[in-house]
Design a protein around this motif. Sequence first.
Motif, PDB file in Angstrom:
ATOM      1  N   THR A 162       0.810  -1.225   0.000  1.00 44.37           N
ATOM      2  CA  THR A 162       0.000   0.000   0.000  1.00 44.37           C
ATOM      3  C   THR A 162       0.837   1.265   0.000  1.00 44.37           C
ATOM      4  O   THR A 162       0.314   2.350  -0.307  1.00 44.37           O
ATOM      5  N   ASP A 163       2.113   1.154   0.379  1.00 46.85           N
ATOM      6  CA  ASP A 163       2.958   2.338   0.555  1.00 46.85           C
ATOM      7  C   ASP A 163       2.323   3.304   1.551  1.00 46.85           C
ATOM      8  O   ASP A 163       2.446   4.517   1.437  1.00 46.85           O
ATOM      9  N   LYS A 165      -0.809   3.919   1.959  1.00 45.26           N
ATOM     10  CA  LYS A 165      -2.006   4.601   1.453  1.00 45.26           C
ATOM     11  C   LYS A 165      -3.217   3.671   1.525  1.00 45.26           C
ATOM     12  O   LYS A 165      -3.097   2.450   1.524  1.00 45.26           O
ATOM     13  N   THR A 166      -4.391   4.294   1.565  1.00 50.09           N
ATOM     14  CA  THR A 166      -5.639   3.535   1.572  1.00 50.09           C
ATOM     15  C   THR A 166      -6.035   3.175   0.144  1.00 50.09           C
ATOM     16  O   THR A 166      -6.025   4.023  -0.743  1.00 50.09           O
ATOM     17  N   GLN A 167      -6.379   1.915  -0.079  1.00 51.13           N
ATOM     18  CA  GLN A 167      -6.782   1.449  -1.401  1.00 51.13           C
ATOM     19  C   GLN A 167      -8.305   1.382  -1.468  1.00 51.13           C
ATOM     20  O   GLN A 167      -8.933   0.557  -0.801  1.00 51.13           O
ATOM     21  N   GLN A 261      -6.459  -1.405   3.901  1.00 48.59           N
ATOM     22  CA  GLN A 261      -5.410  -0.628   4.548  1.00 48.59           C
ATOM     23  C   GLN A 261      -4.450  -1.565   5.272  1.00 48.59           C
ATOM     24  O   GLN A 261      -4.851  -2.633   5.748  1.00 48.59           O
TER      25      GLN A 261
END
Length: 339
Positions: A162-163, A165-167, A261
Amino acid sequence: MTQHASPPRDGTDKVTPVAEPPAWRTVLFRADVRTLSLLGVLAALIVIGGLTKPDEFLDTRNLQLVLTQASVIGVVTVGMTFVITSGGIDLSVGAIVALASVWATTVATQEYGFAGILFTAVIVGVGCGMVNGLLIAYGGMVPFIATLAMLASARGLALQITDGKTQIVEVQGVLDLGERDAYVLGIPPLVLVFAVVTVIGWLVLNRTTFGRRTVAVGGNAEAARLAGIDVRRQRLYLYLLSGLCCGIAAFLLIVLAGSGQNTNGNLYELDAIAAAIIGGTLLTGGRGTITGSVLGVLIFTTITNIFALNNLQSDVQQIAKGAIIVAAVLVQRRTASTT
């Protein structure tokens, strides 16, 4: 079976043996007492919620929310109950849920639609469970260490995917399951899935050879081996089952949140273990109860809901949960010492 002599009534020395009640009846009585106790605690919490916030707590939507939130951790707890009954432990369930949820919500996965998300979540969960099972059953690793390593690895991989971040989920078929239009007779689909998993788990644990072998391995692994049970294979199957439950829970969480997440499933391992323990599953193995575990999940979820409605701090909530866990373990130790 032990027999006691009753006093003769005909003036002779003849002794009439009186048989003790069968052991299964004693076990069943104790199980009923535990279940009734848990139901009493749950009823008391409902009363407290109704008295403190009657308009909000007893609202239909709030009760549906409680059941929906219980569904995700409840599915995980069913798998955890099997693992603990066998004398093992799985500290990686929360991290597996996180990894499965983010892997299933990548752009590449979502291109395959509803089936792609569901399939990926389940496969990732089962794959992680297989790694745990192989390390423990055939690698000779202690369950605590093996699953702790999986916890760290799965969390790290989820963060890498995800780095941070939220997908967001863009598959409408998945999102629709979380809408009120998808409710069946007022029951959210997630709750129905939880109910199905619970019933299947109960049947497997209490009515199948697999369940009896699980209890036997947890009670005495060496005796189970001498009785012809392949203990290593049984343990592998149990961690596969735990991983499967994590994959299903990850999909439910995706439906509930509409996203994936790396922070998903945080502390699920503690909640699942706690719910199983207060439900009556022995932490040392040899005894497990799906019914008790489900009631434990409902108790913890209700406590969380009551605290949220009353704007109480989360730290107080964690203290309350800790006190319940300690009390449950002390009761287990007292019960075990009297058997």
